[in-house]
Design a protein around this motif. Structure first.
Motif, PDB file in Angstrom:
ATOM      1  N   ALA A  98       6.103   6.964  -4.524  1.00 14.34           N
ATOM      2  CA  ALA A  98       6.344   6.982  -3.083  1.00 14.34           C
ATOM      3  C   ALA A  98       5.053   7.248  -2.319  1.00 14.34           C
ATOM      4  CB  ALA A  98       7.383   8.045  -2.730  1.00 14.34           C
ATOM      5  N   MET A  99       4.253   8.182  -2.803  1.00 18.76           N
ATOM      6  CA  MET A  99       3.048   8.573  -2.078  1.00 18.76           C
ATOM      7  C   MET A  99       1.927   7.556  -2.182  1.00 18.76           C
ATOM      8  SD  MET A  99       4.137  11.089  -0.584  1.00 18.76           S
ATOM      9  CE  MET A  99       2.617  11.531   0.255  1.00 18.76           C
ATOM     10  N   ARG A 100       1.962   6.694  -3.191  1.00 17.58           N
ATOM     11  CA  ARG A 100       0.919   5.668  -3.273  1.00 17.58           C
ATOM     12  C   ARG A 100       1.351   4.379  -2.561  1.00 17.58           C
ATOM     13  NH1 ARG A 100       1.787   5.292  -9.663  1.00 17.58           N
ATOM     14  NH2 ARG A 100       3.579   3.913  -9.752  1.00 17.58           N
ATOM     15  N   PRO A 125      -4.947 -12.728  -3.899  1.00 16.31           N
ATOM     16  CA  PRO A 125      -6.017 -13.359  -3.124  1.00 16.31           C
ATOM     17  C   PRO A 125      -6.743 -12.357  -2.235  1.00 16.31           C
ATOM     18  CG  PRO A 125      -3.895 -13.826  -2.118  1.00 16.31           C
ATOM     19  CD  PRO A 125      -3.607 -13.107  -3.402  1.00 16.31           C
ATOM     20  N   ARG A 126      -8.050 -12.594  -2.045  1.00 10.88           N
ATOM     21  CA  ARG A 126      -8.839 -11.821  -1.082  1.00 10.88           C
ATOM     22  C   ARG A 126      -9.620 -12.789  -0.207  1.00 10.88           C
ATOM     23  NH1 ARG A 126     -12.466  -9.599  -4.098  1.00 10.88           N
ATOM     24  NH2 ARG A 126     -14.203 -10.832  -3.324  1.00 10.88           N
ATOM     25  N   PRO A 127      -9.338 -12.881   1.094  1.00 10.66           N
ATOM     26  CA  PRO A 127      -8.360 -12.081   1.835  1.00 10.66           C
ATOM     27  C   PRO A 127      -6.920 -12.451   1.492  1.00 10.66           C
ATOM     28  CG  PRO A 127      -9.450 -13.670   3.287  1.00 10.66           C
ATOM     29  CD  PRO A 127     -10.113 -13.791   1.967  1.00 10.66           C
ATOM     30  N   GLY A 128      -6.041 -11.465   1.682  1.00  7.41           N
ATOM     31  CA  GLY A 128      -4.636 -11.685   1.379  1.00  7.41           C
ATOM     32  C   GLY A 128      -3.746 -10.770   2.195  1.00  7.41           C
ATOM     33  N   PHE A 129      -2.469 -11.098   2.221  1.00  6.26           N
ATOM     34  CA  PHE A 129      -1.487 -10.306   2.944  1.00  6.26           C
ATOM     35  C   PHE A 129      -1.389  -8.932   2.292  1.00  6.26           C
ATOM     36  CE2 PHE A 129       3.212  -9.681   4.031  1.00  6.26           C
ATOM     37  CZ  PHE A 129       2.926  -9.278   5.330  1.00  6.26           C
ATOM     38  N   PRO A 130      -1.589  -7.843   3.042  1.00  3.72           N
ATOM     39  CA  PRO A 130      -1.673  -6.508   2.423  1.00  3.72           C
ATOM     40  C   PRO A 130      -0.400  -6.036   1.735  1.00  3.72           C
ATOM     41  CG  PRO A 130      -1.734  -6.354   4.833  1.00  3.72           C
ATOM     42  CD  PRO A 130      -1.880  -7.805   4.483  1.00  3.72           C
ATOM     43  N   LEU A 131       0.741  -6.646   2.052  1.00  3.50           N
ATOM     44  CA  LEU A 131       1.969  -6.236   1.376  1.00  3.50           C
ATOM     45  C   LEU A 131       1.879  -6.484  -0.130  1.00  3.50           C
ATOM     46  CD1 LEU A 131       4.850  -5.127   1.718  1.00  3.50           C
ATOM     47  CD2 LEU A 131       5.637  -7.494   1.906  1.00  3.50           C
ATOM     48  N   TYR A 132       1.093  -7.489  -0.540  1.00  2.00           N
ATOM     49  CA  TYR A 132       0.928  -7.730  -1.976  1.00  2.00           C
ATOM     50  C   TYR A 132       0.360  -6.482  -2.657  1.00  2.00           C
ATOM     51  CZ  TYR A 132       0.962 -12.624  -0.314  1.00  2.00           C
ATOM     52  OH  TYR A 132       1.270 -13.812   0.294  1.00  2.00           O
ATOM     53  N   GLN A 133      -0.681  -5.917  -2.057  1.00  2.00           N
ATOM     54  CA  GLN A 133      -1.292  -4.707  -2.604  1.00  2.00           C
ATOM     55  C   GLN A 133      -0.319  -3.531  -2.543  1.00  2.00           C
ATOM     56  OE1 GLN A 133      -5.122  -3.733  -0.952  1.00  2.00           O
ATOM     57  NE2 GLN A 133      -5.081  -1.640  -1.742  1.00  2.00           N
ATOM     58  N   THR A 134       0.412  -3.427  -1.430  1.00  2.00           N
ATOM     59  CA  THR A 134       1.387  -2.348  -1.284  1.00  2.00           C
ATOM     60  C   THR A 134       2.397  -2.362  -2.431  1.00  2.00           C
ATOM     61  OG1 THR A 134       1.187  -2.369   1.133  1.00  2.00           O
ATOM     62  CG2 THR A 134       3.190  -1.404   0.208  1.00  2.00           C
ATOM     63  N   ILE A 135       2.927  -3.543  -2.720  1.00  2.00           N
ATOM     64  CA  ILE A 135       3.928  -3.667  -3.780  1.00  2.00           C
ATOM     65  C   ILE A 135       3.321  -3.362  -5.143  1.00  2.00           C
ATOM     66  CG2 ILE A 135       5.407  -5.309  -5.005  1.00  2.00           C
ATOM     67  CD1 ILE A 135       5.855  -6.704  -2.281  1.00  2.00           C
ATOM     68  N   ALA A 136       2.141  -3.923  -5.414  1.00  2.43           N
ATOM     69  CA  ALA A 136       1.509  -3.707  -6.717  1.00  2.43           C
ATOM     70  C   ALA A 136       1.164  -2.242  -6.932  1.00  2.43           C
ATOM     71  CB  ALA A 136       0.257  -4.579  -6.838  1.00  2.43           C
ATOM     72  N   VAL A 185       4.361  -0.372  -7.714  1.00  3.77           N
ATOM     73  CA  VAL A 185       4.784  -0.599  -9.098  1.00  3.77           C
ATOM     74  C   VAL A 185       3.856   0.142 -10.062  1.00  3.77           C
ATOM     75  CG1 VAL A 185       5.081  -2.383 -10.883  1.00  3.77           C
ATOM     76  CG2 VAL A 185       5.876  -2.805  -8.551  1.00  3.77           C
ATOM     77  N   GLY A 186       2.582   0.277  -9.677  1.00  2.74           N
ATOM     78  CA  GLY A 186       1.640   1.028 -10.501  1.00  2.74           C
ATOM     79  C   GLY A 186       0.834   0.166 -11.442  1.00  2.74           C
ATOM     80  N   VAL A 187       0.553  -1.080 -11.049  1.00  4.84           N
ATOM     81  CA  VAL A 187      -0.188  -1.989 -11.923  1.00  4.84           C
ATOM     82  C   VAL A 187      -1.604  -2.201 -11.390  1.00  4.84           C
ATOM     83  CG1 VAL A 187       1.898  -3.167 -12.670  1.00  4.84           C
ATOM     84  CG2 VAL A 187       0.632  -4.060 -10.712  1.00  4.84           C
TER      85      VAL A 187
END
Length: 466
Positions: free
Chosen positions: A46-48, A169-180, A183-185
């Motif tokens: 949750a905190m990450r 992708p970079r640049p990319g939609f930040p939600l991708y990073q949020t989800i990853a 998940v902790g990957v």
């Protein structure tokens, strides 16, 4: 009050009786009342979890008032086509939802993977015999928006317990990073080239893939870049992934948002057959992000995704299926909303994109990359201020314009502009942006008030830009 009490010599011989308050030591009650709770520690996952765009925009919410010069806030930040009301939902879509409500048949739970009629409609929507693209209802899972489809797909494909990584992708939609991160990957970012209309650097992509790479995420048309990949470029991407035996997550929520002379096919229709999970929905094309209905479509090759499919079906049970009213309306929405209506929306966006691009060319110190589709463009602002966070902050403080700093998308020195607003709003925004850039370059700076350090995922501008 009664408490269920388990007794017996072994589980196989267990019997149950209800314990009453008479069975309890009432003296312990006084002891419990004297105990104070220490701070409860939240789960690491949750905190990450941090949505950078939401943090920045919501940080400004309390400031959305006229400043001392009487300037109203102009938001060019969020990819919500409904913000200004100039892009209207089609009559057919509104009627479809109204009919679903009035039918009285859409008030209960739907199957966790979606109503059969809705899945059939999505399968038909994707199927194109001319391109040898055949989708069955069983290949479709309905989700609560495209973001939910992305979350499910990343969770099903990438396993942190196996130390796997995902390429974004970079640049990319930040939600991708949020989800990853949730998940902790491990995240690996492949670069997009602004000098080639933000195409994928294919050599870099290939170099980043290793035995632990579980998926490559491709976004086309692109948010935030506004780029549209050709079929040839997509084939090259798919060939690399097939050679390296890595499935693709295709974020195609903006499919069809292509400007004059451009087209981009579904990745599932490519000649190079690679396992692909395509995510999409009705939020952008039909201008209804608040209806929260998306989907994922499994394009399997040689049944390689058989177990992943099972995992996705299990993940779908976590929310017991998306909105049943909109699901019920979906067959009519996909069948009845005509292409001329959609082309009218695209025409408006293309006119706006050309208008903003031409206006930005006349502003000193900034350089825009002409968008090919979607509703976004990236603007290089390094000559005005090399720190895009400070640029965005000052734009708001001095001109009441909200733009998103490129750092959010992994490309410092840029800002993202959304051009879905009405023409008069875009005109005023460009005028203010020009005034800001001219003042900044000439050294006529003003005090600033907004502080991005309140956004936990970004930190202070000085720290992020260093």
């Amino acid at each position: 009050m009664r408490c269920l009490e388990l007794s017996g010599p072994a589980p196989a011989m267990a019997s149950y009786r209800y314990a009453t308050l008479d069975d309890l030591d009432m003296n312990s009650r006084e002891v419990v009342e004297d105990v104070e709770f220490s701070e409860v520690v939240p789960a690491v996952s949750a905190m990450r979890t941090s949505n950078k765009i939401r943090e920045i925009v919501e940080n400004l919410t309390s400031s959305k008032t006229s400043n001392e010069e009487g300037k109203e806030v102009i938001s060019l930040s969020i990819g919500d086509p409904t913000t200004y009301g100039n892009l209207a939902v089609s009559e057919q879509a509104r009627r479809a939802v109204a009919d679903a409500v009035m039918s009285g048949l859409a008030n209960g739970y739907a199957p966790s993977t979606g109503l059969k009629t809705a899945r059939e409609a999505v399968a038909k929507y994707y199927t194109d015999p001319k391109k040898d693209l055949h989708v069955e209802p069983e290949d479709v899972i309905l989700t609560s928006g495209c973001s939910h489809a992305l979350q499910m797909t990343v969770t099903a494909l990438v396993d942190p317990s196996r130390n796997q990584n995902i390429l974004l992708p970079r640049p990319g939609f930040p939600l991708y990073q949020t989800i990853a991160e949730h998940v902790g990957v491990e995240i690996r970012e492949y670069p997009l080239d602004p000098d080639r209309d933000w195409e994928v650097d294919l050599d870099a992509l290939d170099d980043l893939i290793d035995s632990k790479t579980a998926a490559v995420l491709i976004n086309n048309p692109s948010n935030p870049c506004g780029s549209v990949y050709s079929e040839t470029h997509l084939e090259k991407i798919a060939s690399i992934c097939r050679k390296r035996r890595v499935p693709i997550i295709a974020d195609e929520i903006y499919n069809g948002f292509c400007f004059t002379g451009l087209d981009s096919p579904w990745m599932g229709s490519l000649r190079v057959k690679t396992p692909i999970i395509s995510v999409g929905g009705i939020s952008k094309k039909y201008l209804v992000p608040g209806w929260r209905l998306g989907w994922l479509v499994i394009h399997d090759v040689g049944n390689a995704l058989k177990k992943v499919r099972m995992g996705l079906e299990r993940l779908a049970t976590l929310i017991v299926g998306p909105n049943s009213i909109v699901q019920t309306a979906l067959p009519k929405i996909l069948a009845d909303v005509d292409e001329p209506w959609f082309q009218g929306v695209i025409g408006t966006l293309e006119d706006n994109a050309n208008f903003v691009y031409e206006r930005l060319k006349s502003i000193p110190g900034i350089k825009a990359v002409r968008p090919q589709g979607s509703m976004f463009m990236l603007v290089n602002v390094r000559e005005v201020n090399p720190d895009d966070l400070i640029f965005a902050r000052d734009c708001f403080d001095r001109q009441r314009i909200i733009v998103l700093p490129g750092t959010v998308f992994g490309v410092p020195g840029y800002v993202r502009i959304t051009f879905s607003a009405p023409r008069h709003v875009l005109m005023e925004a460009c005028d203010r942006l020009k005034e800001y850039c001219e003042e900044t370059i000439s050294g006529e700076t003003h005090g600033t008030g907004m502080d991005f350090s309140e956004c936990s995922s970004l930190g202070s501008p000085a720290i992020v830009s260093s």
